[in-house]
Design an enzyme around this catalytic site. Structure first.
Site, PDB file in Angstrom:
ATOM      1  N   ASP A  86      -0.001  29.348  54.930  1.00 23.53           N
ATOM      2  CA  ASP A  86      -1.072  29.815  54.054  1.00 23.53           C
ATOM      3  C   ASP A  86      -0.562  30.755  52.962  1.00 23.53           C
ATOM      4  O   ASP A  86      -0.840  30.554  51.779  1.00 23.53           O
ATOM      5  CB  ASP A  86      -2.145  30.497  54.899  1.00 23.53           C
ATOM      6  CG  ASP A  86      -3.309  30.996  54.073  1.00 23.53           C
ATOM      7  OD1 ASP A  86      -4.285  30.253  53.926  1.00 23.53           O
ATOM      8  OD2 ASP A  86      -3.251  32.136  53.563  1.00 23.53           O
TER       9      ASP A  86
ATOM     10  N   GLY B 271      -8.670  22.588  56.171  1.00 26.33           N
ATOM     11  CA  GLY B 271      -9.344  21.986  57.320  1.00 26.33           C
ATOM     12  C   GLY B 271     -10.674  21.368  56.944  1.00 26.33           C
ATOM     13  O   GLY B 271     -11.023  20.271  57.410  1.00 26.33           O
TER      14      GLY B 271
ATOM     15  N   VAL C 149      -6.555  29.311  52.487  1.00 30.43           N
ATOM     16  CA  VAL C 149      -6.013  28.003  52.134  1.00 30.43           C
ATOM     17  C   VAL C 149      -5.996  27.101  53.365  1.00 30.43           C
ATOM     18  O   VAL C 149      -6.378  25.926  53.294  1.00 30.43           O
ATOM     19  CB  VAL C 149      -4.611  28.135  51.517  1.00 30.43           C
ATOM     20  CG1 VAL C 149      -3.986  26.761  51.293  1.00 30.43           C
ATOM     21  CG2 VAL C 149      -4.680  28.904  50.199  1.00 30.43           C
ATOM     22  N   ASP C 150      -5.569  27.640  54.492  1.00 26.68           N
ATOM     23  CA  ASP C 150      -5.596  26.864  55.733  1.00 26.68           C
ATOM     24  C   ASP C 150      -7.010  26.387  56.050  1.00 26.68           C
ATOM     25  O   ASP C 150      -7.239  25.212  56.373  1.00 26.68           O
ATOM     26  CB  ASP C 150      -5.084  27.709  56.906  1.00 26.68           C
ATOM     27  CG  ASP C 150      -3.573  27.662  57.061  1.00 26.68           C
ATOM     28  OD1 ASP C 150      -2.951  26.744  56.504  1.00 26.68           O
ATOM     29  OD2 ASP C 150      -3.027  28.548  57.730  1.00 26.68           O
ATOM     30  N   VAL C 151      -7.962  27.299  55.987  1.00 27.46           N
ATOM     31  CA  VAL C 151      -9.323  26.966  56.409  1.00 27.46           C
ATOM     32  C   VAL C 151      -9.948  25.947  55.469  1.00 27.46           C
ATOM     33  O   VAL C 151     -10.565  24.962  55.917  1.00 27.46           O
ATOM     34  CB  VAL C 151     -10.179  28.239  56.520  1.00 27.46           C
ATOM     35  CG1 VAL C 151     -11.647  27.880  56.731  1.00 27.46           C
ATOM     36  CG2 VAL C 151      -9.684  29.113  57.677  1.00 27.46           C
TER      37      VAL C 151
END
Length: 398
Positions: A140, A173, A168-170
């Site tokens: 991230d 997803g 960014v990760d979320v």
């Protein structure tokens, strides 16, 4: 309701930490049977604390509720046969390994699509499946930096900052979940699955739709401006006598009303402040004028006064404040997950129709290999086969 919308869908989850687990958690929240496949040492997200729930991180529990846990050593020769039999019964496979790793394990899209043409295969990576950066790992923070996102965050002249929450990760997803659902809808027409290429880089860029579009138009490179919005003013935080308040008073005659309640009606006719565009150009003067007034009274006073004038505002809350937020409680977004050993674990629930979603209990994240035997048994593996895989080291049971 959404919590059972995906019942009957089987998802194989070969992801870790946050982006992939966010996607598969959402699918599980909507009723899919998600089988989380972990290596013998467990996924990396279990180690990323504080805080801790037993020996595993709270982060792991926050991203993996509602899943079934299977532990496989994918380097063991027997594991490929196990996965192939699982894939034959699956609708979706999601993986977040570096591009090429699944193919080297014999589990790439081409190999598995031959066996199950209807399989929706979603690959999540840092930069995408092709290109000069495809073989680079990334997390991230690296993508917040490399995408330009960090250049927008912080105060002028201060060291680079990033959003502490792995945004960014979320959002990656969520992008993956959206694309999977779209592909499943298309599959209803043609019966075919396909390979989805979801990257942290593209998701980080999508977060910057407004700022990048503006830059592409006028070539003006954005720079950190703290809490302010580069396209409107006032739309930023101001210090009060006991904290900070966020104020958005740039449209719908709210600037005029703000000047009135602050006791400075003359600002309405001030050439520097007559429009949002002018206030953006003269932001420092506007901030100095407003701060001189806001600092004289506590936050609660300004919230009452500004809301009475229909001026958008909010206290700049910390997490202690958040837990007392009446709308958080009303929405049912703060969910409890009952764990058989650790009791009630509080986390955030499914974000759409959240109160309705919270009425259906959430299942906890699995222990490492907790459901290895029951999942394989449900896929028509015999007890003797499962015993043999367990003895050989290909399969680990919790």
């Amino acid at each position: 309701m959404l919590r059972d919308a995906l019942q009957g869908l089987t998802v194989l989850d070969f992801t870790q930490i946050a982006a992939g687990p966010t996607c598969t958690m959402l699918l599980a929240d909507m009723g899919a049977r998600v089988v989380k496949v972990e290596p013998p040492e467990g996924e990396l997200g279990r180690t990323l604390g504080p805080a801790w729930v037993g020996e595993d991180s709270a982060l792991y529990h926050g991203f993996n509720r509602g899943k079934l846990g299977v532990c496989l050593d994918l380097k063991h020769p027997d594991s490929q046969a196990i996965v192939r039999r699982m894939v034959a019964e699956a609708d979706v496979l999601i993986e977040s390994m570096r591009p090429g790793v699944m193919a080297r394990l014999g589990l790439g899209y081409e190999a598995l699509a031959d066996a199950n043409p209807a399989l929706v295969y979603c690959s999540i990576s840092a930069y995408g499946q092709q290109g000069p950066y495809a073989d680079r790992a990334g997390v991230d923070g690296i993508l917040q930096a490399d995408s330009g996102l960090m250049s927008l965050i912080g105060l002028p002249g201060a060291p680079p900052c990033k959003v502490q929450a792995p945004v960014v990760d979320v959002v990656t997803g969520y992008m993956a979940c959206m694309s999977i659902l779209a592909k499943l809808q298309a599959r209803q027409r043609d019966g075919l699955g396909g390979h989805l290429d979801v990257s942290l880089m593209n998701s980080a860029l999508a977060l910057q739709q407004s700022s990048i579009t503006s830059y592409l138009r006028d070539g003006q490179r954005p720079s950190p401006i703290g809490s302010a919005a580069p396209y409107a003013a006032p739309n930023e935080a101001f210090q009060t006598a006991d904290g900070w308040i966020m104020v958005a008073a740039y449209n719908g005659n709210r600037w005029q009303r703000l000047c009135g309640v602050l006791g400075h009606a003359e600002w309405v006719e001030d050439a520097r402040f007559v429009s949002s565009a002018q206030r953006v150009r003269h932001r420092s003067e506007m901030q100095a004028a407003l701060n001189a007034v806001f600092i004289t009274q506590p936050t609660a006073h300004w919230l009452r006064v500004l809301r009475g004038a229909d001026i958008l505002c909010a206290k700049v809350a910390d997490y202690d404040d958040l837990l007392e937020h009446p709308q958080l409680l009303e929405n049912g977004m703060l969910a409890g997950v009952e764990h058989p050993r650790h009791g009630n674990l509080r986390t955030l629930g499914f974000p759409v129709n959240s109160a309705e979603a919270a009425a259906t209990p959430y299942r906890p994240a699995p222990d490492l290999g907790e459901h290895s035997r029951s999942v394989l048994r449900g896929l028509a593996f015999s007890e003797a086969e499962i015993d043999a895989f367990s003895s050989s080291g290909a399969l680990r049971e919790g």
